[in-house]
Design a protein around this motif. Structure first.
Motif, PDB file in Angstrom:
ATOM      1  N   VAL A   1      15.987  56.320 -26.583  1.00  0.00           N
ATOM      2  CA  VAL A   1      14.786  55.489 -26.478  1.00  0.00           C
ATOM      3  C   VAL A   1      14.148  55.633 -25.104  1.00  0.00           C
ATOM      4  O   VAL A   1      12.918  55.750 -24.971  1.00  0.00           O
ATOM      5  CB  VAL A   1      15.125  54.012 -26.766  1.00  0.00           C
ATOM      6  CG1 VAL A   1      13.955  53.109 -26.414  1.00  0.00           C
ATOM      7  CG2 VAL A   1      15.513  53.835 -28.226  1.00  0.00           C
ATOM      8  N   PHE A   2      14.990  55.646 -24.065  1.00  0.00           N
ATOM      9  CA  PHE A   2      14.436  55.762 -22.718  1.00  0.00           C
ATOM     10  C   PHE A   2      13.728  57.104 -22.519  1.00  0.00           C
ATOM     11  O   PHE A   2      12.610  57.158 -21.989  1.00  0.00           O
ATOM     12  CB  PHE A   2      15.550  55.603 -21.680  1.00  0.00           C
ATOM     13  CG  PHE A   2      15.074  55.754 -20.278  1.00  0.00           C
ATOM     14  CD1 PHE A   2      14.517  54.696 -19.592  1.00  0.00           C
ATOM     15  CD2 PHE A   2      15.148  56.990 -19.631  1.00  0.00           C
ATOM     16  CE1 PHE A   2      14.064  54.840 -18.297  1.00  0.00           C
ATOM     17  CE2 PHE A   2      14.685  57.147 -18.342  1.00  0.00           C
ATOM     18  CZ  PHE A   2      14.143  56.068 -17.668  1.00  0.00           C
TER      19      PHE A   2
ATOM     20  N   HIS B   1      20.812  51.970 -18.046  1.00  0.00           N
ATOM     21  CA  HIS B   1      19.357  51.950 -17.837  1.00  0.00           C
ATOM     22  C   HIS B   1      18.996  52.320 -16.399  1.00  0.00           C
ATOM     23  O   HIS B   1      18.052  53.063 -16.148  1.00  0.00           O
ATOM     24  CB  HIS B   1      18.815  50.563 -18.174  1.00  0.00           C
ATOM     25  CG  HIS B   1      18.809  50.272 -19.648  1.00  0.00           C
ATOM     26  ND1 HIS B   1      17.870  50.785 -20.496  1.00  0.00           N
ATOM     27  CD2 HIS B   1      19.651  49.533 -20.416  1.00  0.00           C
ATOM     28  CE1 HIS B   1      18.104  50.368 -21.723  1.00  0.00           C
ATOM     29  NE2 HIS B   1      19.189  49.593 -21.710  1.00  0.00           N
TER      30      HIS B   1
ATOM     31  N   LEU C   1      21.621  55.560 -28.198  1.00  0.00           N
ATOM     32  CA  LEU C   1      20.355  54.908 -28.510  1.00  0.00           C
ATOM     33  C   LEU C   1      19.577  54.574 -27.241  1.00  0.00           C
ATOM     34  O   LEU C   1      18.361  54.789 -27.164  1.00  0.00           O
ATOM     35  CB  LEU C   1      20.621  53.639 -29.319  1.00  0.00           C
ATOM     36  CG  LEU C   1      21.014  53.832 -30.792  1.00  0.00           C
ATOM     37  CD1 LEU C   1      21.357  52.495 -31.431  1.00  0.00           C
ATOM     38  CD2 LEU C   1      19.900  54.511 -31.562  1.00  0.00           C
ATOM     39  N   ALA C   2      20.281  54.005 -26.259  1.00  0.00           N
ATOM     40  CA  ALA C   2      19.597  53.658 -25.009  1.00  0.00           C
ATOM     41  C   ALA C   2      19.008  54.901 -24.350  1.00  0.00           C
ATOM     42  O   ALA C   2      17.864  54.892 -23.873  1.00  0.00           O
ATOM     43  CB  ALA C   2      20.566  52.966 -24.065  1.00  0.00           C
TER      44      ALA C   2
ATOM     45  N   TYR D   1      12.475  59.045 -24.805  1.00  0.00           N
ATOM     46  CA  TYR D   1      11.253  59.068 -25.619  1.00  0.00           C
ATOM     47  C   TYR D   1      10.127  58.290 -24.947  1.00  0.00           C
ATOM     48  O   TYR D   1       8.988  58.777 -24.848  1.00  0.00           O
ATOM     49  CB  TYR D   1      11.545  58.483 -27.000  1.00  0.00           C
ATOM     50  CG  TYR D   1      10.312  58.266 -27.828  1.00  0.00           C
ATOM     51  CD1 TYR D   1       9.686  59.331 -28.472  1.00  0.00           C
ATOM     52  CD2 TYR D   1       9.750  56.994 -27.957  1.00  0.00           C
ATOM     53  CE1 TYR D   1       8.544  59.138 -29.218  1.00  0.00           C
ATOM     54  CE2 TYR D   1       8.605  56.795 -28.705  1.00  0.00           C
ATOM     55  CZ  TYR D   1       8.005  57.867 -29.332  1.00  0.00           C
ATOM     56  OH  TYR D   1       6.864  57.669 -30.071  1.00  0.00           O
ATOM     57  N   LEU D   2      10.424  57.072 -24.482  1.00  0.00           N
ATOM     58  CA  LEU D   2       9.403  56.259 -23.840  1.00  0.00           C
ATOM     59  C   LEU D   2       8.888  56.915 -22.552  1.00  0.00           C
ATOM     60  O   LEU D   2       7.702  56.850 -22.235  1.00  0.00           O
ATOM     61  CB  LEU D   2       9.945  54.864 -23.535  1.00  0.00           C
ATOM     62  CG  LEU D   2      10.251  53.990 -24.762  1.00  0.00           C
ATOM     63  CD1 LEU D   2      10.852  52.658 -24.319  1.00  0.00           C
ATOM     64  CD2 LEU D   2       9.001  53.767 -25.581  1.00  0.00           C
TER      65      LEU D   2
END
Length: 427
Positions: free
Chosen positions: A175-176, A124, A171-172, A178-179
């Motif tokens: 998702v990151f 992250h 996935l991390a 995309y957000l």
């Protein structure tokens, strides 16, 4: 041979360096209260999990030669993470801390594979601090090292050890990204809305300024300009009669002085509240029209006033508009019609008020529907402002203007304004 630290630990989370969720990666700048609370919570969780992993290693492998290295590197990780929470600093400082954390983590994982899942907060942090391509490359490397650590810990081949780390990392990352893109699009939308609102506000200010200028021009035309025009005519007449008829010349001068005094009062009223001077101090429209008729009855023009219907107290805007209409119409009658008599008739009904201005002058051809020429005005384009100004003033109040005239038979101007609330037509 299997490493003695044989049980993987649960994933660790940390906001330890700038670019974590608490560092405001989606909106760089000062942290909000929620950002700081989340950052503190995640940092505390990371330190607790790191301490738990270290305590377990000490209890199970307290006699290992690797213990000093693992303890030292764990302390460095904890200190760097806490320091990043206490003083986030710039993006460059965050990248330096990320490099230190990744280096310490790699060494710890090589010594104790069960620390491998602490790569999750590093993923992250990397996604938030680094450019997309660099972050994806680092995430791939971290996921590969986690896979190798899991294989070292496994008694035999387990597909989950091979698939789980890449899936979690993918996935991390997905998702990151995309957000982040959604946040960027949302920010662009907000910027567009703010810019549109500013442009709309600027447009409204310009339209308001233009409307106020037009209103002021009508007020000045129907008060000061008409008075100055009358003074000019009187002074010219006095000049022509100065030698032949001094008494008449003095009469013209006195009348011009009276008009000048009234114009001064109008000017002061315009400066204060833009209300006609004849309506000041609570004077009603009927009284103001009677005063106007008496003042305009001079130099061969007789003006009469008549009121019909109940003595209704009219709204200030309606009374002002009708008085200005009468002033403008009488000024045009005096200057252009050659009339000897004129009549002002005020009719008040329950839901409508009307003002008729009639004269016995030379008249004029009826104006064409929708035409812009002012038949009552002066042919000089710099002066012709009478009829359009009257129409515009009445239209603002939902009123109408009607004109009946035949050449040689005079003219009748009728201004009508509804007294019930109405939506004015579009200009």
């Amino acid at each position: 041979m299997r490493h003695p630290d044989d049980h993987p630990q649960p994933p660790c989370t940390s906001p330890g360096s700038p670019g974590s969720p608490a560092s405001g990666a989606f909106a760089p700048g000062a942290q909000t209260r929620d950002d700081r609370l989340l950052s503190a919570l995640l940092t505390t969780a990371f330190v607790v999990l790191l301490a738990g992993a270290l305590l377990r290693y000490v209890l199970k492998h307290g006699d290992s030669d690797r213990l000093p290295w693992i303890v030292g590197l764990s302390v460095v990780l904890a200190v760097v993470q806490v320091a990043g929470q206490a003083r986030p600093g710039s993006r460059r400082a965050g990248r330096v801390r990320l490099a230190v954390v990744v280096a310490c983590w790699v060494v710890v994982v090589l010594l104790a594979p069960s620390f491998a899942w602490c790569a999750v907060p590093l993923i992250h942090t990397a996604l938030r601090l680094l450019p997309t391509r660099s972050a994806v490359a680092l995430v791939t490397a971290l996921a590969t090292l986690v896979v190798l650590a899991e294989l070292r810990l496994a008694d035999g081949f387990d597909p989950n050890h091979l698939l789980l780390p890449p899936v979690v990392a993918a996935l991390a990352t997905g998702v990151f990204v995309y957000l982040t893109r959604e946040a960027t699009r949302r920010q662009h939308l907000i910027d567009d809305l703010v810019r549109t609102r500013r442009e709309l506000a600027a447009t409204e200010r310009r339209e308001g300024t233009l409307a106020e200028r037009q209103r002021l021009s009508r007020e000045i035309h129907d008060s000061l300009a008409q008075g100055l025009s009358s003074q000019n005519m009187l002074l010219q007449a006095a000049d022509r009669q100065w030698d032949t008829d001094p008494q008449a010349a003095r009469t013209h001068l006195r009348t011009a002085a009276s008009i000048a005094a009234h114009g001064l009062t109008e000017a002061r009223r315009l400066v204060h509240d833009l209300a006609p001077a004849d309506l000041a101090e609570g004077a009603g429209l009927a009284q103001a029209l009677a005063t106007l008729a008496a003042r305009e009855s001079r130099d061969g023009l007789t003006v009469r006033f008549h009121a019909e219907g109940p003595d209704t107290h009219l709204p200030d805007q309606v009374a002002s508009a009708l008085l200005r209409t009468a002033q403008g119409a009488l000024a045009n009658i005096r200057e252009h019609s050659g009339a000897r008599t004129a009549a002002l008739t005020l009719t008040c009904l329950d839901d409508t008020v009307a003002l008729d201005v009639a004269d016995d002058g030379r008249g004029f051809p009826a104006p064409e529907p929708g035409g812009t020429r002012d038949p009552l005005g002066d042919p000089d384009p710099l002066r012709g402002h009478g009829l359009p100004a009257i129409r515009a003033r009445l239209r603002q109040l939902g009123g109408t203007l009607a004109i009946e005239s035949t050449p040689g038979e005079g003219a009748v101007l009728t201004a009508t304004i509804p007294l019930t609330p109405a939506t004015p037509p579009a200009p």
